[in-house]
Write a protein that holds these residues in place. Structure first.
Motif, PDB file in Angstrom:
ATOM      1  N   SER A  71       0.827  -1.213   0.000  1.00  0.00           N
ATOM      2  CA  SER A  71       0.000   0.000   0.000  1.00  0.00           C
ATOM      3  C   SER A  71       0.858   1.258   0.000  1.00  0.00           C
ATOM      4  N   ARG A  72       0.173   2.396  -0.215  1.00  0.00           N
ATOM      5  CA  ARG A  72       0.810   3.710  -0.127  1.00  0.00           C
ATOM      6  C   ARG A  72       0.374   4.426   1.145  1.00  0.00           C
ATOM      7  N   LEU A  73       0.065   3.664   2.166  1.00  0.00           N
ATOM      8  CA  LEU A  73      -0.326   4.227   3.451  1.00  0.00           C
ATOM      9  C   LEU A  73       0.728   5.223   3.933  1.00  0.00           C
ATOM     10  N   PRO A  74       0.345   6.466   4.270  1.00  0.00           N
ATOM     11  CA  PRO A  74       1.325   7.456   4.740  1.00  0.00           C
ATOM     12  C   PRO A  74       2.053   6.989   6.007  1.00  0.00           C
ATOM     13  N   ILE A  75       3.364   7.140   6.021  1.00  0.00           N
ATOM     14  CA  ILE A  75       4.192   6.708   7.146  1.00  0.00           C
ATOM     15  C   ILE A  75       5.136   7.829   7.545  1.00  0.00           C
ATOM     16  N   ILE A  76       5.138   8.167   8.836  1.00  0.00           N
ATOM     17  CA  ILE A  76       6.113   9.102   9.398  1.00  0.00           C
ATOM     18  C   ILE A  76       6.999   8.305  10.347  1.00  0.00           C
ATOM     19  N   MET A  77       8.307   8.284  10.065  1.00  0.00           N
ATOM     20  CA  MET A  77       9.243   7.530  10.890  1.00  0.00           C
ATOM     21  C   MET A  77       9.648   8.352  12.115  1.00  0.00           C
ATOM     22  N   LEU A  78       9.736   7.703  13.262  1.00  0.00           N
ATOM     23  CA  LEU A  78      10.234   8.306  14.492  1.00  0.00           C
ATOM     24  C   LEU A  78      11.562   7.633  14.819  1.00  0.00           C
ATOM     25  N   THR A  79      12.611   8.428  14.995  1.00  0.00           N
ATOM     26  CA  THR A  79      13.919   7.811  15.200  1.00  0.00           C
ATOM     27  C   THR A  79      14.792   8.588  16.169  1.00  0.00           C
ATOM     28  N   ALA A  80      15.574   7.838  16.966  1.00  0.00           N
ATOM     29  CA  ALA A  80      16.586   8.439  17.832  1.00  0.00           C
ATOM     30  C   ALA A  80      17.942   8.401  17.152  1.00  0.00           C
ATOM     31  N   ARG A  81      18.011   7.757  15.982  1.00  0.00           N
ATOM     32  CA  ARG A  81      19.254   7.703  15.222  1.00  0.00           C
ATOM     33  C   ARG A  81      19.420   8.993  14.433  1.00  0.00           C
ATOM     34  N   ILE A  82      20.609   9.545  14.464  1.00  0.00           N
ATOM     35  CA  ILE A  82      20.812  10.811  13.773  1.00  0.00           C
ATOM     36  C   ILE A  82      21.671  10.655  12.523  1.00  0.00           C
ATOM     37  N   GLU A  83      22.150   9.438  12.265  1.00  0.00           N
ATOM     38  CA  GLU A  83      22.990   9.228  11.095  1.00  0.00           C
ATOM     39  C   GLU A  83      22.182   9.454   9.822  1.00  0.00           C
ATOM     40  N   GLU A  84      22.750  10.162   8.884  1.00  0.00           N
ATOM     41  CA  GLU A  84      22.044  10.495   7.644  1.00  0.00           C
ATOM     42  C   GLU A  84      21.602   9.252   6.883  1.00  0.00           C
ATOM     43  N   ILE A  85      22.402   8.167   6.953  1.00  0.00           N
ATOM     44  CA  ILE A  85      22.058   6.968   6.202  1.00  0.00           C
ATOM     45  C   ILE A  85      20.721   6.401   6.651  1.00  0.00           C
ATOM     46  N   ASP A  86      20.455   6.461   7.966  1.00  0.00           N
ATOM     47  CA  ASP A  86      19.190   5.928   8.456  1.00  0.00           C
ATOM     48  C   ASP A  86      18.027   6.782   7.976  1.00  0.00           C
ATOM     49  N   ARG A  87      18.209   8.105   7.967  1.00  0.00           N
ATOM     50  CA  ARG A  87      17.154   8.990   7.493  1.00  0.00           C
ATOM     51  C   ARG A  87      16.858   8.713   6.024  1.00  0.00           C
ATOM     52  N   LEU A  88      17.939   8.618   5.229  1.00  0.00           N
ATOM     53  CA  LEU A  88      17.748   8.385   3.803  1.00  0.00           C
ATOM     54  C   LEU A  88      17.144   7.016   3.546  1.00  0.00           C
ATOM     55  N   LEU A  89      17.590   6.016   4.297  1.00  0.00           N
ATOM     56  CA  LEU A  89      17.066   4.668   4.112  1.00  0.00           C
ATOM     57  C   LEU A  89      15.577   4.636   4.402  1.00  0.00           C
ATOM     58  N   GLY A  90      15.174   5.328   5.474  1.00  0.00           N
ATOM     59  CA  GLY A  90      13.753   5.357   5.803  1.00  0.00           C
ATOM     60  C   GLY A  90      12.932   5.964   4.689  1.00  0.00           C
ATOM     61  N   LEU A  91      13.439   7.046   4.085  1.00  0.00           N
ATOM     62  CA  LEU A  91      12.700   7.698   3.011  1.00  0.00           C
ATOM     63  C   LEU A  91      12.750   6.883   1.733  1.00  0.00           C
ATOM     64  N   GLU A  92      13.894   6.232   1.458  1.00  0.00           N
ATOM     65  CA  GLU A  92      13.990   5.405   0.259  1.00  0.00           C
ATOM     66  C   GLU A  92      13.050   4.210   0.328  1.00  0.00           C
ATOM     67  N   LEU A  93      12.767   3.745   1.531  1.00  0.00           N
ATOM     68  CA  LEU A  93      11.830   2.639   1.697  1.00  0.00           C
ATOM     69  C   LEU A  93      10.396   3.083   1.446  1.00  0.00           C
ATOM     70  N   GLY A  94      10.177   4.382   1.385  1.00  0.00           N
ATOM     71  CA  GLY A  94       8.839   4.858   1.082  1.00  0.00           C
ATOM     72  C   GLY A  94       8.185   5.658   2.186  1.00  0.00           C
ATOM     73  N   ALA A  95       8.942   6.002   3.243  1.00  0.00           N
ATOM     74  CA  ALA A  95       8.367   6.826   4.305  1.00  0.00           C
ATOM     75  C   ALA A  95       8.063   8.225   3.763  1.00  0.00           C
ATOM     76  N   ASP A  96       7.003   8.836   4.251  1.00  0.00           N
ATOM     77  CA  ASP A  96       6.604  10.156   3.786  1.00  0.00           C
ATOM     78  C   ASP A  96       7.332  11.274   4.520  1.00  0.00           C
ATOM     79  N   ASP A  97       7.813  10.990   5.725  1.00  0.00           N
ATOM     80  CA  ASP A  97       8.517  11.999   6.512  1.00  0.00           C
ATOM     81  C   ASP A  97       9.215  11.282   7.654  1.00  0.00           C
ATOM     82  N   TYR A  98      10.107  11.981   8.347  1.00  0.00           N
ATOM     83  CA  TYR A  98      10.733  11.424   9.541  1.00  0.00           C
ATOM     84  C   TYR A  98      10.890  12.529  10.574  1.00  0.00           C
ATOM     85  N   ILE A  99      10.879  12.150  11.845  1.00  0.00           N
ATOM     86  CA  ILE A  99      11.044  13.076  12.953  1.00  0.00           C
ATOM     87  C   ILE A  99      12.071  12.488  13.904  1.00  0.00           C
TER      88      ILE A  99
END
Length: 222
Positions: A71-99
């Motif tokens: 599905s294209r269900l909207p997803i906002i990732m919540l993370t305590a990781r600050i490494e850029e790779i994790d942020r990018l990976l979350g968005l590349e997987l299809g997340a709509d935003d991250y906090i």
């Protein structure tokens, strides 16, 4: 009413998000276990998911990957990781935003609203009572087809109450939605605005439209 699924294993954070979402007029479900998340989300059919990355059983990135396969269900990732790779990976997987944690609950609500506006542009704020209509973009409201002459604060107050007709909101909950600059004011400020808003509503419709619940807060009855 939009439904939000909170997938978060930290009880205090989950409870805080749950309270703020309810106060903002959303229905919500909390899931603590990553292994149970995909099936629970499928059963609940939410409009958006707040998804923590670090979860027991199955992490948020894997859950995001599984959800995106179906599905294209909207997803906002919540993370305590600050490494850029994790942020990018979350968005590349299809997340709509991250906090990133730690975050302000108000920021989360603002992000939720922004994502829902993007994916549901045709949906305007509305109550189940079609006699009250609210246009959030134009900051205009109508009761029984009569346009209400509201101040910006009165409009935000009405919009908050109208998001969940019949629900009691405390003064503190209402204060969170009154001012964009988050100024420090007393809870009696809410009483003053409620009085003015009630007067304008009752000029259109007779009867008590905003009911005071002694020692608790206020409820919109239409």
């Amino acid at each position: 009413m939009s439904k939000i699924c909170i997938v978060e294993d930290e009880p205090k954070i989950a409870a805080l998000l749950n309270d703020y979402l309810h106060a903002s007029g959303y229905e919500s479900l909390v899931i603590h276990d990553g292994a149970a998340a995909v099936s629970a989300i499928h059963d609940y059919q939410p409009d958006l998911v707040l998804l923590d990355i670090m979860l027991p059983g199955k992490d948020g990135l894997e859950i995001c990957r599984e959800l995106r396969q179906k599905s294209r269900l909207p997803i906002i990732m919540l993370t305590a990781r600050i490494e850029e790779i994790d942020r990018l990976l979350g968005l590349e997987l299809g997340a709509d935003d991250y906090i990133c944690k730690p975050f302000s609950p108000r920021e989360v609500i603002a992000r939720v609203k922004a994502v829902l506006r993007r994916v549901q542009p045709e949906q305007a704020d509305a109550t189940e009572e079609d006699t009250l209509k609210i246009d959030p973009e134009a900051h205009r409201a109508w009761l029984d087809d009569h346009e209400l002459d509201l101040t910006p604060v009165e409009f935000r107050l009405l919009r908050t109450l109208a998001a969940a007709p019949g629900r009691i909101f405390s003064r503190d909950q209402l204060l969170d939605h009154l001012y964009d600059d988050h100024r420090v004011v007393t809870d009696r400020t809410v009483d003053s605005h409620i009085k003015n808003l009630r007067r304008k509503l009752e000029a259109v419709r007779e009867g008590e439209t905003i009911r005071s619940i002694y020692g608790v807060g206020y409820r919109l009855d239409l």
